[in-house]
Write an enzyme that holds these catalytic residues in place. Sequence first.
Site, PDB file in Angstrom:
ATOM      1  CG  ASP A 100     -11.542   8.069   5.477  1.00  0.00           C
ATOM      2  OD1 ASP A 100     -12.059   9.000   5.916  1.00  0.00           O
ATOM      3  OD2 ASP A 100     -10.914   8.260   4.511  1.00  0.00           O
TER       4      ASP A 100
ATOM      5  CD  GLU B 226     -19.759  -7.177  25.200  1.00  0.00           C
ATOM      6  OE1 GLU B 226     -20.585  -7.320  25.746  1.00  0.00           O
ATOM      7  OE2 GLU B 226     -19.756  -6.176  24.319  1.00  0.00           O
TER       8      GLU B 226
ATOM      9  CG  ASP C 183     -29.754 -14.932  31.372  1.00  0.00           C
ATOM     10  OD1 ASP C 183     -30.805 -14.533  31.608  1.00  0.00           O
ATOM     11  OD2 ASP C 183     -28.725 -14.676  31.713  1.00  0.00           O
TER      12      ASP C 183
ATOM     13  CG  HIS D 273      -6.038   2.043  -0.269  1.00  0.00           C
ATOM     14  ND1 HIS D 273      -5.322   1.025   0.473  1.00  0.00           N
ATOM     15  CD2 HIS D 273      -6.984   2.692   0.689  1.00  0.00           C
ATOM     16  CE1 HIS D 273      -6.054   1.186   1.494  1.00  0.00           C
ATOM     17  NE2 HIS D 273      -7.020   2.124   1.694  1.00  0.00           N
TER      18      HIS D 273
ATOM     19  CG  PHE E  53     -21.654 -11.142  25.404  1.00  0.00           C
ATOM     20  CD1 PHE E  53     -22.503 -11.891  24.508  1.00  0.00           C
ATOM     21  CD2 PHE E  53     -22.085 -10.866  26.666  1.00  0.00           C
ATOM     22  CE1 PHE E  53     -23.864 -11.782  24.959  1.00  0.00           C
ATOM     23  CE2 PHE E  53     -23.331 -10.951  26.978  1.00  0.00           C
ATOM     24  CZ  PHE E  53     -24.336 -11.395  25.892  1.00  0.00           C
TER      25      PHE E  53
ATOM     26  CB  SER F 145     -22.472 -11.202  36.196  1.00  0.00           C
ATOM     27  OG  SER F 145     -23.760 -10.774  36.437  1.00  0.00           O
TER      28      SER F 145
ATOM     29  NE  ARG G 197     -21.723 -16.808  39.015  1.00  0.00           N
ATOM     30  CZ  ARG G 197     -22.521 -15.951  38.949  1.00  0.00           C
ATOM     31  NH1 ARG G 197     -22.640 -14.817  38.015  1.00  0.00           N
ATOM     32  NH2 ARG G 197     -23.725 -16.212  39.431  1.00  0.00           N
TER      33      ARG G 197
ATOM     34  N   GLY H 207      -3.134  -3.905  11.757  1.00  0.00           N
ATOM     35  CA  GLY H 207      -3.603  -4.341  10.400  1.00  0.00           C
ATOM     36  C   GLY H 207      -4.977  -4.136  10.339  1.00  0.00           C
ATOM     37  N   PRO H 208      -5.555  -5.294  11.092  1.00  0.00           N
ATOM     38  CG  PRO H 208      -6.146  -7.163  12.203  1.00  0.00           C
ATOM     39  CD  PRO H 208      -5.295  -6.253  12.200  1.00  0.00           C
ATOM     40  CG  LEU H 209      -8.464  -1.070   8.661  1.00  0.00           C
ATOM     41  CD1 LEU H 209      -9.213  -0.287   7.844  1.00  0.00           C
ATOM     42  CD2 LEU H 209      -7.042  -0.098   9.030  1.00  0.00           C
TER      43      LEU H 209
ATOM     44  CG  HIS I   5     -27.302 -14.167  27.326  1.00  0.00           C
ATOM     45  ND1 HIS I   5     -28.089 -13.803  26.246  1.00  0.00           N
ATOM     46  CD2 HIS I   5     -26.795 -13.252  28.131  1.00  0.00           C
ATOM     47  CE1 HIS I   5     -28.478 -12.384  26.503  1.00  0.00           C
ATOM     48  NE2 HIS I   5     -27.471 -12.054  27.652  1.00  0.00           N
TER      49      HIS I   5
ATOM     50  CG  HIS J 175      -1.690  -1.302   1.248  1.00  0.00           C
ATOM     51  ND1 HIS J 175      -1.398  -2.509   1.565  1.00  0.00           N
ATOM     52  CD2 HIS J 175      -3.155  -1.099   1.333  1.00  0.00           C
ATOM     53  CE1 HIS J 175      -2.436  -3.303   1.504  1.00  0.00           C
ATOM     54  NE2 HIS J 175      -3.513  -2.679   1.329  1.00  0.00           N
TER      55      HIS J 175
END
Length: 689
Positions: A175, A433, A490, A281, A458, A404, A377, A134-136, A494, A33
């Site tokens: 951008d 997250e 839930d 680009h 999540f 939680s 937990r 790299g991953p924007l 979930h 690029h």
Amino acid sequence: MSQPKTQPDLDLLSINTIRTLAIDAVQQANSGHPGAPMGLAPVAYELWQRYLRYDPAGPQWPNRDRFVLSNGHASMLLYALIHLSGVREVTPDGKVLDKLSLPMEEIKRFRQLDSKTPGHPESHITTGVETTTGPLGQGCGNSVGMAIASKWLAATYNRPGFELFDFNVYTMCGDGDMMEGVACEAASLAGHLKLDNLCWIYDHNHVTLDGPADWSFSEDVMTRFVGYGWNVWRVADATDLDMIGRAYDVFLKTKHQPTLIVVDSHIGYGSPNKQDTSDAHGEPLGEAEVKLVKRNYGWPEDAKFLVPDGVYDRFKNGIGKRGAEAHAAWNTKFDGYKKQFPDLADQLERMQSLRLPDGWDKDLPSFPPDAKGMATRDSSGKALNAIAKNFPWLIGGSADLAHSNKTNLTFEGAGDFFAGEYKGRNLHFGVREHGMGAIVNGMNVSRLRAFGATFFNFSDYMRASMRLAALMETPSIFIFTHDSIGLGEDGPTHQPIEQLAGLRAMPNMIVLRPADANEVVEAYRVTMQFKHYPVALVLTRQALPTFDRSKYAPASGVAKGAYVLADAAGGKPDIILMASGSEVRLCVEAYEQLKGEGINARVVSMPSWEIFERQDDAYKQSVFPANVTARVSVEMAATFGWERYVGLKGKILGMHSFGASAPLKDVLKRFGFVTENVVAAAKEVLGKK
């Protein structure tokens, strides 16, 4: 087109050197690029040469300013700066070598196998790259973690007359970063926390890879960031060093707000046929266009990888001299600090070298046998607090689920990290997250030991950040609760199913799913000793029995990844029952029932496949003897991967659908996770149906 001549000649010569190194490297690789480095070269040059507090001869200096290239496709911009600045190489154990991180040979090997100039910057490969991008949007998120680290270090370790930490974080972004949700989450939190040591430099060039940015992007970014609580400044001409410098001065004077500098630039600057187009680009300019560009720069058209006389000295006398002086002054200050505050100085030295504090595990709990037990937990919260009390730079929080997840640090002095109150060790990420994952990575590459927590389902929201932690070999800690259909009411929105298999497929990621309270303690003991691997701790909402370790094997077997928890007489089983987490209980109950019926079974607890696979063949054979082919695995998750341990003659009990919303007992019965099913499966593979 000709360039403005308002800058001193050596500035322009240096800027064009950055541009042409990028052009030549991309052209030679026939991949890359070039456009962004061509447009951003003056902006980056002004920052590095006159503002960035960075010592190329001591690139691990703890109080150095951080430079993050979030638009990592412009990697040659950063590589050129590292090369021209003379950044020295640092070994994995922290020794600074008398050799360049990126000699010219590496610039010429851009995007080639085993080079230190990969297509996107990788921090574990190249000294001078602060974080893998790299991953924007990811670098933006990391930079917020770095800014948090700077604020926390200052609040925790600075003393009157010994202001050791005040580093700033500068982030180049484009951008694409502005569009990515992870950057938006991170920017929102940064504004809320009033991180005035954070500066994002937005390359506003109106072009994306597909074409003009206005095909897909028309929002008012400046107004959005004002809404986030940022100070926003605009530079109308990316080639005007005076205007760029004024913007950096504004950032340095701004208090209680992060700063966004919007720079109007031209992608592919100087290219007669490709400037301001997507053609500049993501692909080389082409030999003919390269010559035209160099002609516009007043550059020898046939010269390749040219660094004209005076350019190296320009950087040496700019960032090199400033950085060396600032670093030396800091070292002198730290020498005095060590004499007055030896304990704090010891912590900082251990932090920088990834060494654990003495006695970090001295208060780890041990749990007595208990048929009712507790959720993992809950035992996690107890173990985490016991460690954090003796591990001063262990810091983290949850994505609005701390109560939680049981991740609140509750011991005296733990405190909360709030805007303007930066000493607390409980971070509040809000419902962000993905931003949390990227921020945690940024804190870890800043040498804090940081964790983030949420529900296991999540983890999908933060998987890209977790993958980068694994790729850059940073020991981020990800704590996940509500680990299965066992969370009950839930319901399937979930209840994680495929997440275990997905994370186990990720190279370098350590997944730990402990079976009872004492396995949780051992999982933390293992986790804290990793220096180059992130860990996903996967924990239950529902209570699990605490095994009687006088009857069954000690939980220290977690250190091997998998171990024989209960065995047949003489260590000669007819069948092996294996599981991770809460399902180990089912295997133990089935083992006892089978023993009563004269069937010799073995129970293998498998909290971590990744750690087990690192053991030698003798140990693996001792756990899974090849001659015992009757095997059953039990896990309330997708079955993918268990074939490796169960074999062709075994049986896998797992999930083949999403879950259901109902009380725990009803859900477990519906999907077959009851003791009698494990017993029946064992008898089936033994041919004793």
